[in-house]
Design an enzyme around this catalytic site. Structure first.
Site, PDB file in Angstrom:
ATOM      1  N   HIS A 162     -20.168 -15.205 -10.257  1.00  0.00           N
ATOM      2  CA  HIS A 162     -18.978 -14.397  -9.973  1.00  0.00           C
ATOM      3  C   HIS A 162     -19.254 -13.622  -8.453  1.00  0.00           C
ATOM      4  O   HIS A 162     -18.509 -12.996  -7.894  1.00  0.00           O
ATOM      5  CB  HIS A 162     -18.880 -13.014 -10.882  1.00  0.00           C
ATOM      6  CG  HIS A 162     -18.386 -13.558 -12.007  1.00  0.00           C
ATOM      7  ND1 HIS A 162     -16.947 -14.316 -12.274  1.00  0.00           N
ATOM      8  CD2 HIS A 162     -18.739 -13.455 -13.438  1.00  0.00           C
ATOM      9  CE1 HIS A 162     -16.881 -14.585 -13.896  1.00  0.00           C
ATOM     10  NE2 HIS A 162     -18.018 -14.223 -14.200  1.00  0.00           N
ATOM     11  N   ASP A 193     -18.529 -21.931 -18.140  1.00  0.00           N
ATOM     12  CA  ASP A 193     -18.324 -20.509 -18.643  1.00  0.00           C
ATOM     13  C   ASP A 193     -17.045 -20.083 -19.236  1.00  0.00           C
ATOM     14  O   ASP A 193     -16.098 -20.789 -18.772  1.00  0.00           O
ATOM     15  CB  ASP A 193     -18.778 -19.404 -17.508  1.00  0.00           C
ATOM     16  CG  ASP A 193     -19.191 -18.201 -17.903  1.00  0.00           C
ATOM     17  OD1 ASP A 193     -18.335 -17.564 -18.436  1.00  0.00           O
ATOM     18  OD2 ASP A 193     -20.428 -17.917 -17.991  1.00  0.00           O
ATOM     19  N   HIS A 231     -15.641 -17.424 -18.591  1.00  0.00           N
ATOM     20  CA  HIS A 231     -15.002 -16.640 -17.540  1.00  0.00           C
ATOM     21  C   HIS A 231     -14.875 -17.435 -16.222  1.00  0.00           C
ATOM     22  O   HIS A 231     -15.975 -18.033 -15.891  1.00  0.00           O
ATOM     23  CB  HIS A 231     -15.901 -15.310 -17.044  1.00  0.00           C
ATOM     24  CG  HIS A 231     -16.236 -14.464 -18.412  1.00  0.00           C
ATOM     25  ND1 HIS A 231     -17.093 -14.760 -19.189  1.00  0.00           N
ATOM     26  CD2 HIS A 231     -15.732 -13.453 -18.728  1.00  0.00           C
ATOM     27  CE1 HIS A 231     -17.349 -13.817 -20.105  1.00  0.00           C
ATOM     28  NE2 HIS A 231     -16.328 -12.936 -19.860  1.00  0.00           N
ATOM     29  N   ASP A 235     -20.654 -18.370 -22.977  1.00  0.00           N
ATOM     30  CA  ASP A 235     -19.782 -17.677 -23.791  1.00  0.00           C
ATOM     31  C   ASP A 235     -18.473 -18.206 -24.149  1.00  0.00           C
ATOM     32  O   ASP A 235     -17.756 -17.243 -24.806  1.00  0.00           O
ATOM     33  CB  ASP A 235     -19.631 -16.344 -22.898  1.00  0.00           C
ATOM     34  CG  ASP A 235     -19.587 -16.817 -21.448  1.00  0.00           C
ATOM     35  OD1 ASP A 235     -19.201 -17.731 -21.112  1.00  0.00           O
ATOM     36  OD2 ASP A 235     -19.360 -15.882 -20.687  1.00  0.00           O
TER      37      ASP A 235
END
Length: 452
Positions: free
Chosen positions: A110, A149, A151, A238
């Site tokens: 990120h 991921d 995200h 995740d």
């Protein structure tokens, strides 16, 4: 050492935590460590463990504009996490190992080109730092990054959005339902790198069958067609069905199947917060898949085949999205880019970025020079404000390693011009053609420089 080995680096970062009870904590890797020792993985002849090493401040500034400087944003733990990926990158390129897995924290995907603070648990981007290092140190040009991921890897996308030699594919939980709220199919790259960014936002509840459909019918064909010199998996875990921060239903076996099919040269750990119920099984399965060992016995205690049923309606939507992305990829060189990006000298976009960990609000204007001979230099005006304090304003110039002489010269002229402007607190120059990074501190009237 046999070239058939898989290299591992394990770095749990005992001395780094956002808070004592934060999901991103050292136990994420300690349970994995126990599991792989219990299974005797470290004794397999196919496995070689490396000690981690430090990345340099210049390795970071080659990739990021850290405000006000690298030392302000990174700890030793960040340098070790990034340095571990560089260690494995060297070992793969030098033929010491066939592939490697950096099981490290803190994570990084990120972290964007400009860094005012920590967002999404990330301060610096380990994969992006690795890519720029491999280019400079080993002459690697074309790289594929596949982000798995839950995200969206918005930081990695941001850094390579205008780079035609980096293919970035991210499949993740739909951004309308999870942080960071990005990663939609219309995010396809800038004018010089159109369709080198491909996003696959998946509906919550997506399970293995759809996961494998995306891999088999989009990820693998596009990566093969791109013909990268190296493949990196940004390995967030995740998407697992027990993860407390995601709403997906992937299993450890599916992660291993994905790894076996993709054949990444390097795997770098990102998210994954089911410390006991997911990470030990996923990491074990990935290691075995990388090493070419049998992973058929790896299964979570509460899982049984057929536990999760896919929704036909959701599967149909994903299939349609895959078809559309494949068509976009196939026709990437036939698109009238002027209709999308305009006809001016610069393509620009405004971005509003929230740092959820450090509570910083950033307003950014990014401009890329549209050049017929190279990807063009990038200009960034950024204003970062933390908790109503006086905002920090920066101006940053990034020259890509493929830049032509005209763009390089023009970028330096702009740097000198903006050093004299009172509006900005710091002015940065990042020249990847010469591996030189400079910054000018307006208040102190001082300039500092790092070189590789």
């Amino acid at each position: 050492m046999s070239a058939k080995k898989t290299g591992l680096i394990f770095f749990p970062a005992f001395d780094w935590a956002i808070s004592p009870t934060h999901p991103e904590r050292e136990e994420r890797l300690l349970y994995t460590r126990d599991q792989i020792f219990e299974e005797g993985v470290m004794d397999l002849p196919q496995i070689h463990e490396y000690a981690p090493r430090l990345a340099s401040m210049h390795d970071i500034s080659r990739t990021h504009f850290c405000v006000p400087r690298v030392q302000s944003q990174v700890t030793e733990a960040h340098l070790i996490a990034a340095g571990s990926t560089l260690q494995l990158g060297d070992s793969v390129i030098n033929g010491e190992i066939k592939n490697g897995f950096a099981m490290v924290r803190p994570p990084g995907h990120h972290a964007m080109r400009v860094v005012h603070g920590n967002r999404g648990f990330c301060s610096i981007n380990n994969e992006a730092i690795l890519v720029e290092y491999l280019r400079r140190r080993h002459g690697i040009r074309k790289v594929a990054i596949v982000d798995s991921d839950a995200h969206h890897g918005d930081g990695t996308q941001d850094i390579f959005y205008h780079d035609p030699d980096v293919l970035f594919i991210s499949f993740h939980q739909d951004g309308r339902t999870i942080f960071p709220g990005t990663g939609f199919t219309n995010e396809l790259g800038g004018p010089g790198a159109y369709a080198r960014t491909l996003n696959v936002p998946l509906p919550p509840g997506t399970a293995d069958e759809t996961f494998m459909y995306v891999v088999d019918n989009l990820v693998l064909p596009v990566v093969r067609d791109f013909q990268p010199e190296i493949i990196i998996n940004s390995a967030g875990q995740d998407n697992h069905y027990t993860d407390p921060l995601g709403s997906m239903r992937f299993t450890a076996r599916a992660y291993a199947d994905f790894t076996r099919k993709l054949k990444p040269d390097l795997v770098v750990l990102e998210g994954g917060y089911a410390i006991e119920t997911a990470l030990p099984y996923i990491n074990l399965a990935i290691i075995l898949a990388l090493a070419g060992a049998d992973y058929s016995y790896v299964m979570e205690p509460d899982y049984w085949p057929g536990r999760f049923k896919e929704s036909p309606e959701r599967m149909s939507k994903v299939h349609k999205m895959v078809d559309q992305l494949l068509e976009t990829w196939a026709k990437r060189d036939q698109v009238d880019l002027q209709k999308i990006f305009g006809t001016g000298k610069y393509y620009q976009r405004k971005k509003f970025i929230y740092y959820d960990t450090d509570y910083i609000e950033e307003e950014q204007l990014e401009k890329v020079c549209i050049c017929p001979d190279c990807p063009g230099y990038i200009l960034i005006e950024s204003r970062g404000e933390r908790n109503y304090r006086e905002p920090i304003r920066i101006y940053a110039i990034s020259v890509p390693f493929q830049a032509c002489n005209a763009c390089q010269n023009e970028a330096y002229e702009i740097y000198e011009q903006y050093k004299a402007r009172a509006k900005y607190d710091y002015v940065y120059m990042q020249d990847k053609t010469t591996d030189t990074c400079m910054a000018f501190d307006k208040k102190k009237g001082q300039e500092w420089m790092t070189e590789g």
